[in-house]
Design a protein around this motif. Structure first.
Motif, short mmCIF file in Angstrom:
data_model
loop_
_atom_site.label_atom_id
_atom_site.label_comp_id
_atom_site.label_asym_id
_atom_site.label_seq_id
_atom_site.Cartn_x
_atom_site.Cartn_y
_atom_site.Cartn_z
N GLY A 30 0.82 -1.21 0.00
CA GLY A 30 0.00 0.00 0.00
C GLY A 30 0.85 1.25 0.00
O GLY A 30 0.53 2.24 -0.64
N ALA A 31 1.94 1.21 0.72
CA ALA A 31 2.83 2.38 0.77
C ALA A 31 3.51 2.59 -0.57
O ALA A 31 3.73 3.71 -0.99
N ARG A 32 3.82 1.53 -1.27
CA ARG A 32 4.50 1.66 -2.56
C ARG A 32 3.56 2.03 -3.68
O ARG A 32 3.92 2.76 -4.58
N THR A 40 13.44 13.03 -10.74
CA THR A 40 14.78 13.61 -10.64
C THR A 40 15.81 12.52 -10.38
O THR A 40 16.84 12.46 -11.06
N SER A 41 15.54 11.65 -9.41
CA SER A 41 16.51 10.59 -9.13
C SER A 41 16.57 9.59 -10.28
O SER A 41 17.63 9.00 -10.54
N LEU A 42 15.47 9.40 -10.98
CA LEU A 42 15.47 8.50 -12.14
C LEU A 42 16.38 9.05 -13.24
O LEU A 42 17.23 8.31 -13.78
N ALA A 82 18.63 5.10 -9.70
CA ALA A 82 17.44 5.18 -10.55
C ALA A 82 16.30 4.31 -10.04
O ALA A 82 15.14 4.71 -10.11
N ILE A 83 16.60 3.14 -9.48
CA ILE A 83 15.51 2.22 -9.10
C ILE A 83 15.14 2.27 -7.64
O ILE A 83 14.11 1.72 -7.25
N THR A 84 15.93 2.92 -6.80
CA THR A 84 15.62 2.98 -5.38
C THR A 84 14.46 3.95 -5.15
O THR A 84 14.51 5.09 -5.62
N PRO A 85 13.40 3.50 -4.45
CA PRO A 85 12.28 4.41 -4.22
C PRO A 85 12.68 5.54 -3.28
O PRO A 85 13.52 5.37 -2.40
N ARG A 86 12.05 6.67 -3.47
CA ARG A 86 12.40 7.81 -2.63
C ARG A 86 11.86 7.60 -1.23
O ARG A 86 10.88 6.91 -1.01
N ARG A 87 12.48 8.26 -0.30
CA ARG A 87 12.01 8.19 1.08
C ARG A 87 10.95 9.25 1.26
O ARG A 87 11.16 10.42 0.94
N SER A 88 9.82 8.84 1.80
CA SER A 88 8.69 9.77 1.88
C SER A 88 8.75 10.66 3.11
O SER A 88 8.02 11.63 3.20
N GLY A 89 9.56 10.34 4.09
CA GLY A 89 9.66 11.16 5.28
C GLY A 89 8.40 11.13 6.12
O GLY A 89 8.08 12.08 6.78
#
Length: 128
Positions: A30-32, A40-42, A82-89
Motif C-alpha cells: 500500500g505504501a509503494r 529527478t533521481s530517475l 534510478a531504481i531505489t524508491p524515494r524516502r517519503s519522510g
C-alpha cells in the motif's frame, strides 16, 4: 469484459482475506502503490549509469582493468539511484486492514476454509 457478480464477490472476499491475514504485506504494498516516482533521481541515475558505461568502455579500449572496474561501479551506482524508491519522510501512510462493509460477514475460519466448505457443498450437490 466486466466481472460477473459471483467473480466480483469472490475477488472482494479474497481482498478482505488478504487484508485480514497479511497486514504487513498490505502495508508494504500500500505504501509503494500510492507513491509517485521520483523523476529527478530517475534521470540522475540514468545519466550516472550512462557515464559508468562510457567509463567501462573506455577502460576496455585503453586496456586498463582498473578503469573498467571503476566504470562498472559507477554504472551500478547509477542503476541503484534510478531504481531505489524515494524516502517519503513519513508522508505516505500505510493502509491498515480493511474492515468489512455493512453487507458482508466476517468468516472466522478464513478464506481457504470457506472455499473448502463451498467445495464440499458443491460436491454434495447443494450449491448449484
Amino acid at each position: 469484459m466486466p466481472l460477473s457478480e459471483q467473480e466480483q464477490r469472490l475477488l472482494d472476499e479474497m481482498e478482505r482475506s488478504l487484508y485480514h491475514n497479511d497486514a504487513d504485506f498490505v502495508a508494504t504494498m500500500g505504501a509503494r502503490s500510492g507513491a509517485r516516482p521520483n523523476y529527478t533521481s530517475l534521470v540522475v541515475g540514468i545519466l550516472v549509469a550512462v557515464l559508468g558505461i562510457a567509463t567501462l568502455v573506455t577502460g576496455v579500449i585503453v586496456q586498463q582493468p582498473l578503469v573498467g572496474v571503476l566504470g562498472f561501479a559507477i554504472m551500478f551506482a547509477g542503476v541503484l539511484v534510478a531504481i531505489t524508491p524515494r524516502r517519503s519522510g513519513g508522508k505516505a501512510q500505510a493502509r491498515g486492514p480493511a474492515r468489512p462493509t455493512k453487507g458482508t460477514r466476517r468468516n472466522s475460519g478464513g478464506f481457504m476454509d470457506s472455499l473448502g466448505e463451498r467445495w464440499d457443498r458443491r460436491q454434495d450437490g447443494h450449491d448449484r
